[in-house]
Design an enzyme around this catalytic site. Structure first.
Site, PDB file in Angstrom:
ATOM      1  CG  ASP A  14     -38.476  56.532  67.749  1.00  0.00           C
ATOM      2  OD1 ASP A  14     -36.880  56.512  67.654  1.00  0.00           O
ATOM      3  OD2 ASP A  14     -38.920  58.199  67.287  1.00  0.00           O
ATOM      4  CE  LYS A  17     -34.108  54.519  62.134  1.00  0.00           C
ATOM      5  NZ  LYS A  17     -34.785  54.516  62.504  1.00  0.00           N
ATOM      6  N   GLY A  41     -30.731  56.170  69.505  1.00  0.00           N
ATOM      7  CA  GLY A  41     -30.918  55.422  70.002  1.00  0.00           C
ATOM      8  C   GLY A  41     -31.575  53.577  69.826  1.00  0.00           C
ATOM      9  CG  HIS A  42     -31.208  52.146  66.757  1.00  0.00           C
ATOM     10  ND1 HIS A  42     -29.838  52.181  65.903  1.00  0.00           N
ATOM     11  CD2 HIS A  42     -31.612  53.663  66.675  1.00  0.00           C
ATOM     12  CE1 HIS A  42     -30.284  53.158  65.163  1.00  0.00           C
ATOM     13  NE2 HIS A  42     -31.352  53.479  65.271  1.00  0.00           N
ATOM     14  CD  GLN A 218     -30.189  60.679  63.988  1.00  0.00           C
ATOM     15  OE1 GLN A 218     -29.760  60.643  62.648  1.00  0.00           O
ATOM     16  NE2 GLN A 218     -30.748  60.277  64.245  1.00  0.00           N
TER      17      GLN A 218
HETATM   18  P1  IMP Z   1     -31.287  66.257  66.943  1.00  0.00           P
HETATM   19  O1  IMP Z   1     -30.739  66.103  65.732  1.00  0.00           O
HETATM   20  O2  IMP Z   1     -30.983  66.091  67.976  1.00  0.00           O
HETATM   21  O3  IMP Z   1     -30.652  68.061  66.091  1.00  0.00           O
HETATM   22  O4  IMP Z   1     -32.967  67.045  67.104  1.00  0.00           O
HETATM   23  C1  IMP Z   1     -33.960  67.864  65.689  1.00  0.00           C
HETATM   24  C2  IMP Z   1     -34.986  67.018  65.697  1.00  0.00           C
HETATM   25  O5  IMP Z   1     -34.933  65.358  65.651  1.00  0.00           O
HETATM   26  C3  IMP Z   1     -35.493  66.811  66.613  1.00  0.00           C
HETATM   27  O6  IMP Z   1     -37.091  66.763  66.635  1.00  0.00           O
HETATM   28  C4  IMP Z   1     -35.481  65.501  67.791  1.00  0.00           C
HETATM   29  O7  IMP Z   1     -36.562  64.215  68.493  1.00  0.00           O
HETATM   30  C5  IMP Z   1     -35.101  64.356  66.132  1.00  0.00           C
HETATM   31  N1  IMP Z   1     -34.822  63.210  66.197  1.00  0.00           N
HETATM   32  C6  IMP Z   1     -33.087  63.454  66.058  1.00  0.00           C
HETATM   33  N2  IMP Z   1     -32.628  61.884  66.236  1.00  0.00           N
HETATM   34  C7  IMP Z   1     -33.991  61.103  66.353  1.00  0.00           C
HETATM   35  C8  IMP Z   1     -33.985  59.998  66.281  1.00  0.00           C
HETATM   36  O8  IMP Z   1     -32.769  58.827  66.548  1.00  0.00           O
HETATM   37  N3  IMP Z   1     -35.629  59.473  66.403  1.00  0.00           N
HETATM   38  C9  IMP Z   1     -36.458  59.872  66.204  1.00  0.00           C
HETATM   39  N4  IMP Z   1     -36.468  61.447  66.422  1.00  0.00           N
HETATM   40  C10 IMP Z   1     -35.365  62.013  65.585  1.00  0.00           C
END
Ligand code: IMP
Length: 421
Positions: A14, A17, A41-42, A218
């Site tokens: 977040d 990007k 989510g962008h 991420q």
């Molecule tokens: P997962 O990717 O759904 O398995 O989540 C694992 C961790 O990564 C959690 O703490 C999510 O909140 C975090 N996370 C996954 N994708 C994003 C993203 O796009 N932005 C911020 N945090 C993310």
């Protein structure tokens, strides 16, 4: 031969990007997504419309850029088809631009259920997005995964049924294998025109001198190897993942843009050394609108942590920083920046993802003057007020890295660019 630019997050996600990729998209002929899935989510505003992109590289929004979902991505076809339809409704020629790797792994409903189940049983809940990302990567590495190309095999039904039975054993739930098979056969037909060998294609584009941008999802501290394990995602959103997730070689990467905010934020569980659990943290959240694009979850906020940023710069070979939300932090009268950690009486600038280290780490701060005033109209670095310039210069000196893009407001044009691209 052209080289690809990489855009990646230096913190816990977040960082904005989408703004960097949106800017680079002016020149980009190819945009690529290498890792992760619809956990990302962008949000990008184009012509007054806010697009929430989950899977398709945001370069496609220019309607002149090829958008490649590469092999390292885990793909939920139903979410992807929703995104394709949404883009078509807004006049984007998806059929012309979209390419999907035949090697991307497919997310099934039992993966999503397993995500929920495994999270509920975990000794240390992570706060996953519950989109089935982890279980799909588990299947991939356990070598039972179903890839996009497998959706066209004659034994698809048997493959799905065998995975369904395994998921039932773990979760104790029943899944309708027949319905899943029928649904996915339907999705496969919708996606067929876009599916191809993206590895060969990407190398062809580079040979043709097409400028390519790999859009990170991420971020560094969510990396399965280099992040704050276990509070991470299941892929490598760092530079290495951009290579294995696309089939490009290290020589094919040119500039690496590391994206940060002028403060820090994190969603989900896990350590966060410069977190502010007070009114200042609440104020930053409100000023920066720090609520999840996908989940709406309030993000945890804190001061900019340069110890972490330096780690991300080092790991990824970042040569340009994109600093977002300079306007947001400039609304505060005083700004702090974390410049070292005090760990059990010792002061260090070296980051470690060791959980005990991070739990023990206390931030050491430098204080800066805030109250930048309205900087949204500034077009050059020199037009910024001196206090803001000092803040940016400090980041450059500390990290040894040029701040190339500076976000000065929410609109697309609120961006100072200090380099020629
Ligand atoms: P997962 O990717 O759904 O398995 O989540 C694992 C961790 O990564 C959690 O703490 C999510 O909140 C975090 N996370 C996954 N994708 C994003 C993203 O796009 N932005 C911020 N945090 C993310």
């Amino acid at each position: 031969m052209s080289k690809a630019s990489a855009v990646l997050g230096c913190f816990y996600g977040d960082e904005g990007k989408g703004r960097t990729t949106d800017y680079l998209a002016i020149k980009a002929e190819v945009s690529v997504r290498a890792t992760g899935g619809n956990n990302a989510g962008h949000s990008i505003v184009v012509n007054g419309h806010k697009f929430a992109m989950r899977l398709i590289p945001s370069g496609i929004l220019s309607n002149k850029t090829i958008a490649v979902i590469a092999n390292g991505v885990v793909l939920n076809p139903s979410v992807l088809i929703g995104e394709i339809n949404m883009l078509k409704e807004h006049g984007i020629d998806v059929d012309k631009w979209l390419k999907i790797s035949d090697k991307a792994h497919v997310i099934f409903p039992y993966h999503e259920e397993m995500d929920v189940y495994l999270e509920s049983k975990r000794h240390h809940p992570i706060g996953t997005t519950k989109n089935g990302i982890g279980p799909t990567y588990c299947d991939k590495y356990e070598r039972s995964g179903i890839r996009i190309e497998d959706l066209y095999r004659t034994d698809l039904k048997e493959r799905i049924t065998s995975r369904v039975r395994a998921a039932e054993k773990i979760t104790g739930e029943k899944f309708d294998a027949e319905k899943i098979y029928e649904d996915y056969k339907g999705y496969a037909e919708v996606l067929r025109p876009y599916v191809c060998d993206t590895v060969t294609l990407l190398h062809k584009y580079l040979k043709e001198d097409k400028y390519m941008v790999i859009e990170g999802a991420q971020a560094t501290l969510l990396d399965i190897d280099f992040g704050s394990y276990p509070y991470v995602t299941s892929s490598n959103p760092t530079i290495g993942g951009m290579l294995t997730g696309t089939g490009l070689s290290a020589h094919d990467i040119g500039d690496v843009f590391g994206v940060i905010k002028a403060y820090s934020s994190r969603v989900g569980e896990g350590p966060f050394v410069s977190e502010l659990k007070d009114e200042t943290g609440d104020l930053i959240r409100d000023l920066g609108h720090e609520y999840g694009t996908v989940t709406g979850r309030p993000r945890r906020c804190g001061w900019l942590d340069l110890v972490t940023v330096n780690y991300a710069v080092m790991l990824n070979g970042v040569n340009y920083i994109n600093l977002n939300h300079l306007d947001t932090i400039g609304k505060l009268p005083k700004i702090k920046v974390c410049v070292a950690y005090e760990v059990n009486g010792e002061v260090t600038r070296d980051f470690s993802t060791n959980e005990e280290f991070l739990k023990a780490a206390k931030p050491v701060y430098e204080e800066f003057e805030g109250n930048f005033g309205d900087i949204s109209k500034c077009k050059t670095f020199e037009e910024l007020p001196l206090a803001a310039q000092k803040y940016v210069r400090y980041i450059e000196e500390y990290t040894g890295t040029k701040v190339a893009l500076i976000g000065t407001g929410a609109e697309r044009e609120n961006m100072i660019v200090t380099i020629d691209l």
